[in-house]
Design an enzyme around this catalytic site. Structure first.
Site, PDB file in Angstrom:
ATOM      1  N   ASP A 159      16.873  32.815  73.097  1.00  0.00           N
ATOM      2  CA  ASP A 159      15.947  34.246  73.654  1.00  0.00           C
ATOM      3  C   ASP A 159      14.904  33.671  74.144  1.00  0.00           C
ATOM      4  OD1 ASP A 159      15.421  33.688  71.044  1.00  0.00           O
ATOM      5  OD2 ASP A 159      13.951  35.104  70.874  1.00  0.00           O
ATOM      6  N   GLU A 170      16.163  34.260  67.885  1.00  0.00           N
ATOM      7  CA  GLU A 170      14.922  34.036  67.026  1.00  0.00           C
ATOM      8  C   GLU A 170      12.602  33.546  67.662  1.00  0.00           C
ATOM      9  OE1 GLU A 170      11.471  31.129  66.447  1.00  0.00           O
ATOM     10  OE2 GLU A 170      12.068  31.067  68.478  1.00  0.00           O
ATOM     11  N   GLU A 171      12.380  34.374  68.155  1.00  0.00           N
ATOM     12  CA  GLU A 171      10.953  35.398  68.920  1.00  0.00           C
ATOM     13  C   GLU A 171      10.936  35.875  67.376  1.00  0.00           C
ATOM     14  OE1 GLU A 171       9.033  33.260  70.435  1.00  0.00           O
ATOM     15  OE2 GLU A 171       9.994  31.973  71.051  1.00  0.00           O
TER      16      GLU A 171
END
Length: 454
Positions: A96, A163-164
């Site tokens: 991402d 992940e963010e």
């Protein structure tokens, strides 16, 4: 994930060794890896929307003979290549990007926009280096698939979504990741950071902090700006919370804990966008970061106390609620695995290109893929290690203000900056080498036995 501005630290002086020659065939891999990187950089996708990125990565691994699973926990990719008896080693990278408007000025800069979480249109950029991570893992996976005589065991590759937002690892595990591929013995990952490309950095303790993200909602009834005494004012209470947060770390935590408590956004709703209306609702996001779970728990308790105290201090108290929306664990490498990987990096790169890392208050959901996430996947003995990868090229380093290395490190554009830009060739070359040598340290003959092709 955003590394903080502390510099890589010089660790104990390692034993001097002659660096190993360049990995055979790596030069030929750099061109397709760079093409993949440039495509990903031009076409970033936000957390949870990584369909195109995942498809490109899955197609790459399929060509190299991996058994590939798509759409794991969203757009996650998981791949497996068995090569006889031996350990199972997982290489992980993220898919991402971030809602950031790129300001690097390079010809391959992203100009894309996408729907944001609130339905508005936002710019999108790979401002954290995930495009480089993915290209390095893809190249390492191809290198290892072509040289199965050098290793034995099972190689696993994961492209993780979201992940963010600290949600992708959990989503993949809850979708049965480790029941659909061979459960790994070891999980390896790296992250770019703004220090010289061609170097790697290892921590002696935690690499990244754990974190908690809280949503604070303060609600009143709204009212006229001319009669604030008749209104329960959510904005006033929320603003009071923001100004009081600094006291949580400054007055309630031991300085050795390195606790960080930050208000990251404050928005009003229900007509709170004009000068003559008092909003009926204020929403505040707060993040706490620390290197122990106990410190995080104390910070959350303190934030809750501050929120309710500020709300109750008004003559007409607004209603306040505090909700935990994200939590991540401390990224603490397994000592034995970390030592083996660091030794492999020293043998390959040379002692001068392997440095220490002081631990960053950035955060990751990487620990869930290891034994720290045993409650999700039922495998408590999975080991993990994680290192930092230099990404700053010589030209950018020379142009950075500062009379010495420490001053330059403080001024270089950091991860999540609209000007963050890894050196393509050097980052991919060293990042691929770091992953290959780390994998070989566990899968068989070891990186220091690789020799150039004749």
């Amino acid at each position: 994930m955003t590394p903080d501005r502390r510099s890589p630290a010089a660790g104990p002086r390692p034993e001097r060794r002659t660096p190993a020659p360049a990995l055979p065939g790596l030069a030929e891999l750099l061109t397709p890896a760079a093409e993949l990187y440039l495509y990903l950089h031009r076409h970033p996708e936000l957390s949870g929307a990584e369909r195109r990125t995942a498809g490109r990565f899955a197609d790459w691994l399929t060509v190299d003979g991996y058994r590939v699973l798509r759409d794991v926990g969203g757009h996650g990719v998981a791949a497996e290549l068995r090569n006889g008896d031996g350990p199972a080693v997982l290489l992980r990278a993220e898919l991402d990007a971030l809602p950031v408007a790129e300001d690097t000025g390079v010809p391959y800069a992203s100009t894309l926009t996408a729907p944001g979480p609130d339905g508005d249109t936002v710019p999108v950029m790979h401002a954290c280096g995930h495009d480089a991570h993915l290209a390095c893992v893809a190249a390492a996976a191809r290198w290892l698939a072509a040289r199965r005589d050098l290793w034995r065991g099972t190689l696993l590759v994961v492209g993780q979504p979201a992940e963010e937002t600290l949600s992708g690892a959990r989503a993949m595990l809850e979708d049965g990741l480790y029941g659909r591929i061979t459960p790994p013995d070891d999980v390896l990952a790296q992250h770019t950071a703004p220090f010289p490309a061609g170097m790697v950095a290892h921590a002696d303790g935690p690499v990244l902090a754990g974190s908690v993200t809280l949503k604070v909602v303060v609600e009143g009834d709204g009212g006229h700006a001319a009669t604030p005494h008749l209104t329960a004012d959510p904005l006033l209470a929320a603003a009071g919370v923001v100004t009081r947060l600094a006291s949580v770390a400054a007055r309630e935590a031991d300085p050795a804990e390195r606790l960080v408590v930050t208000a990251s956004s404050l928005r009003t709703q229900n007509a709170g966008h004009t000068g003559n209306v008092i909003a009926a609702r204020a929403e505040l996001h707060i993040t706490a970061r620390a290197f122990t779970e106990a410190a995080l728990d104390r910070a959350v308790a303190a934030v809750r106390r501050v929120v309710h105290a500020e709300a109750s201090a008004a003559a007409l108290p607004p209603r306040a609620t505090v909700t935990t929306i994200m939590r991540s664990g401390v990224t603490l490498p397994d000592p034995e695995l970390a030592a083996a990987v660091r030794d492999a990096h020293r043998a390959h790169f040379g002692a001068g290109r392997v440095t220490g890392w002081p631990g960053s208050t950035a955060t990751e959901d990487f620990p869930l893929l290891t034994g720290a996430g045993a409650g999700l996947h039922g495998h408590p003995h999975i080991r993990g290690t994680y290192w930092m990868l230099g990404s700053t090229g010589p030209a950018q380093w020379s142009a950075a203000p500062g009379a010495n290395a420490a001053e330059k490190l403080r001024t270089l554009p950091a991860n999540h900056s609209p000007r963050y830009l890894p050196s393509v060739r050097l980052t991919l070359q060293s990042g691929t080498s770091a992953l290959v040598t780390a994998a070989l340290a566990r899968l068989g003959k070891g990186a220091d036995q690789c020799r150039p092709e004749r």
